[in-house]
Design a protein around this motif. Structure first.
Motif, PDB file in Angstrom:
ATOM      1  N   ILE A 282       0.844  -1.203   0.000  1.00  9.78           N
ATOM      2  CA  ILE A 282       0.000   0.000   0.000  1.00  9.78           C
ATOM      3  C   ILE A 282       0.879   1.253   0.000  1.00  9.78           C
ATOM      4  N   ALA A 283       1.913   1.237   0.834  1.00  8.42           N
ATOM      5  CA  ALA A 283       2.816   2.386   0.925  1.00  8.42           C
ATOM      6  C   ALA A 283       3.534   2.634  -0.398  1.00  8.42           C
ATOM      7  N   GLY A 286       1.224   4.228  -2.879  1.00  8.41           N
ATOM      8  CA  GLY A 286       1.092   5.649  -2.565  1.00  8.41           C
ATOM      9  C   GLY A 286       2.301   6.454  -3.007  1.00  8.41           C
ATOM     10  N   THR A 304      -5.400   8.843  -0.803  1.00  9.26           N
ATOM     11  CA  THR A 304      -6.418   8.568   0.220  1.00  9.26           C
ATOM     12  C   THR A 304      -7.264   7.360  -0.166  1.00  9.26           C
ATOM     13  N   LEU A 307      -5.253   4.197   0.288  1.00 14.28           N
ATOM     14  CA  LEU A 307      -5.143   3.843   1.706  1.00 14.28           C
ATOM     15  C   LEU A 307      -6.446   3.238   2.226  1.00 14.28           C
ATOM     16  N   LEU A 311      -6.377  -0.658   3.146  1.00 18.71           N
ATOM     17  CA  LEU A 311      -6.566  -1.015   4.556  1.00 18.71           C
ATOM     18  C   LEU A 311      -7.902  -1.717   4.777  1.00 18.71           C
TER      19      LEU A 311
END
Length: 467
Positions: A282-283, A286, A304, A307, A311
């Motif tokens: 995920i990071a 981004g 956003t 994330l 998540l």
């Protein structure tokens, strides 16, 4: 001394051979080196093809390649980057491993680990000296991507076909009293603990049954989290290369090729079931979005959404894991506590490279499962080789990543940034895994690490060199 341009073809050929070697590592050397004694040499053609190979075989192949690469590097001028710390830190870290080795509590484990760490540094230098330009990287990735694709296909096959079939076969075998197997097969299954005897009755090993039921794919790696590490490391660069390679194809063909690459990578990653890997993924997603040439508002919105979506999937995917008390996370905390205690007890030399399991056997909580490695590459350096070894390793990685990241964020091309993102993700996973001790992962990562460190800064500014 000859001009390096005269050696361009030999260097590209070396890059091809070295990439095929790293691909062989992905295929056959995906186990931690500390398991050396448990990995026997293949005795027939079937075992040679199917089974993992002893890590010592990879050591000797790398020695030969390092000698050849060292000779080629003498034909190139100005092979040292401006900052001396790029070389002093890795050499200081490796040197301290040999200094701490005589204090080891297990000479065999330390010997295997020293070979592994020497290989990491050798790959780093070879990448920095020889493979630090786009042409060499193209050749290097041929072998890497062939093996990576094979590993992903194997992982998808494990989840979709191999594990469900094996689970069904074992369940039916237990129900029938194993009459559906020939006696020699039953003997082998007992030797491998696939069948165990409980109260005088032969039953399928519940641990293996649970593994097949969960269907967590590992591909050619030692276990699922190692597969996730390989995907984090190579998938960003693989997708960039796939986009470049299919640029001149017809749209339907290009779309199909890219879709297949995305499916194999994402499906294998999802089915690895790696929780830390998912969060790191995920990071990284981004990070790529923030670097796009979009307005700030659009980038913030996109990040956003990634994330929230990532998540959200994480929460649904692993709700049962957290409901059961997050047992693997708790186990890691116990490993790390023991590593900290060991560091405090032996702060200068540690217990010897690769020996965490020896002090942990004495320090672990009674309810904790035994572990051979700390599941934290950084903390294990402190535990195994003392504070000097731990600081040297952490300083090397952090310094080089910070330098490369700053340059690439400002002017890096697609491929160089994708390689950096993969490295950043893999080194981040090192806070919860042990990829440093797996040749397939560590040697590939440090080769690419060296490539970026040695890449001339002006190469980052040339669009044509890194499209």
């Amino acid at each position: 001394m000859k001009n390096f341009s005269a050696t361009k073809t030999p260097v590209n050929f070396f890059a091809l051979v070295f990439g095929l070697f790293l691909g062989l590592c992905i295929w056959k050397f995906g186990n931690p080196v500390i398991l050396e004694k448990t990995i026997g040499s293949p005795t027939n053609a079937d075992e040679f093809w199917v089974n993992a190979w002893p890590p010592r075989w990879a050591n000797w192949i790398l020695v030969l390649l390092a000698v050849g690469g060292g000779f080629l590097s003498t034909q190139k001028k100005n092979i040292w980057p401006q900052s001396k710390w790029f070389w002093l830190l890795p050499l200081g870290w490796l040197g301290w491993q040999f200094v701490s080795a005589p204090q080891t509590v297990d000479a065999d484990l330390t010997r295997a680990t020293l070979w592994q760490f020497s290989g990491c540094v050798a790959c780093y230098f070879l990448g920095a000296w020889l493979l630090n330009h786009r042409a060499a990287l193209n050749f290097l990735f041929i072998g890497l991507l062939i093996a990576f694709t094979f590993c992903l296909i194997r992982a998808v096959n494990q989840h979709c076909f191999e594990f469900p079939t094996n689970h069904q076969v074992l369940v039916e075998g237990e129900r029938s009293g194993w009459t559906n197997f020939p006696p020699e097969t039953i003997t082998t299954m007992k030797q491998e603990n696939v069948i165990i005897t409980t109260n005088g009755v032969d039953v399928a090993n519940p641990i293996i049954l649970e593994k097949f039921r969960k269907g967590r794919a590992a591909g050619t790696m030692v276990y699922p989290n190692a597969l996730a590490g390989l995907i984090l490391l190579l998938l960003p660069a693989a997708l960039v290369l796939a986009l470049d390679a299919t640029e001149k194809m017809k749209r339907p063909i290009r779309f199909a090729a890219i879709a297949l690459a995305v499916f194999l990578g994402s499906a294998a990653f999802f089915w690895s079931g790696s929780k830390l890997g998912w969060l790191i993924g995920i990071a990284v997603a981004g990070l790529f979005l923030l670097r796009l040439d979009w307005s700030r508002k659009i980038k913030v919105t996109a990040v956003t959404l990634v994330l929230i979506g990532g998540l959200g999937i994480f929460a649904v995917r692993f709700q049962h894991y957290f409901a059961k008390g997050a047992t693997s996370a708790s186990a890691r905390l116990d490993y790390w506590r023991a590593a900290a205690q060991t560091t405090a007890a032996k702060p200068i030399f540690g217990t010897g490279p690769g020996t965490f399991q020896r002090p942990y056997a004495q320090l672990k909580a009674p309810e904790s499962e035994m572990a051979r490695l700390t599941h934290n590459d950084y903390l294990e350096q402190f535990s195994d080789s003392g504070i000097p070894g731990g600081l040297a390793y952490a300083a090397w990685i952090l310094f080089a990543l910070a330098f490369i990241g700053k340059k690439l964020w400002q002017s890096g091309g697609k491929l160089s940034f994708a390689i950096f993102a993969g490295l950043l993700a893999w080194f981040a996973q090192g806070f919860g895994e042990f990829g440093l001790y797996i040749p397939a992962l560590a040697w590939t990562a440090f080769t690419l690490f060296g490539c970026l460190v040695g890449w001339e800064i002006n190469e980052f500014d040339k669009k044509s060199a890194d499209r």
